[in-house]
Design an enzyme around this catalytic site. Sequence first.
Site, PDB file in Angstrom:
ATOM      1  CG  ASP A  78      -1.996  -1.052   1.176  1.00 42.02           C
ATOM      2  OD1 ASP A  78      -2.473  -1.355   0.067  1.00 42.02           O
ATOM      3  OD2 ASP A  78      -2.380  -1.557   2.244  1.00 42.02           O
ATOM      4  CG  ASP A 121      -6.737  -1.424  -2.054  1.00 41.71           C
ATOM      5  OD1 ASP A 121      -6.946  -2.647  -2.206  1.00 41.71           O
ATOM      6  OD2 ASP A 121      -5.866  -0.976  -1.288  1.00 41.71           O
TER       7      ASP A 121
END
Length: 159
Positions: free
Chosen positions: A118, A136
């Site tokens: 991330d 995402d």
Amino acid sequence: MRQGRPARPAGISALLAALLLDQLSKAVVTANAEGLAGGLPVFPGFNLVFHRNDGITFGLFGQVPWWALAGVALTVTAWLFLMMWRTTRASEATAYGLIAGGALGNVIDRVRFGAVTDFLDLHVGTYHWPAFNLADVAVITGAAVLVLSPVFSSPVRTS
């Protein structure tokens, strides 16, 4: 019963674009992980960071083995691919492709690193949204298209 041509090209294009952009962005971030350790401000409210998430959304289920999470994601991705393959609506095919491409991007990370990379950090003051990635973004965008497409599409004629 739906009539019309399959919308597979739209879905496959969305899947490949989501997967490619996700993996390229994660490769760049991973190559520059040391420089992103403390966060790199891009503009007010947005930083680039480097974080490995061994759970799912918000770090939930972090104690579950990576292979179990990857297995669930692959099962869901297979179902999404089937839905994409069957639909005749380009908006639905695109949405399924985005979700499947994002899911596969995160599965690749789980297999390679045991966790998902991330790097997008949104914040207001000292409150930070949990870091996320382009996979995402693809999943959320695809879900939004699925939810909103009936609102913007013309009604199906039955006669």
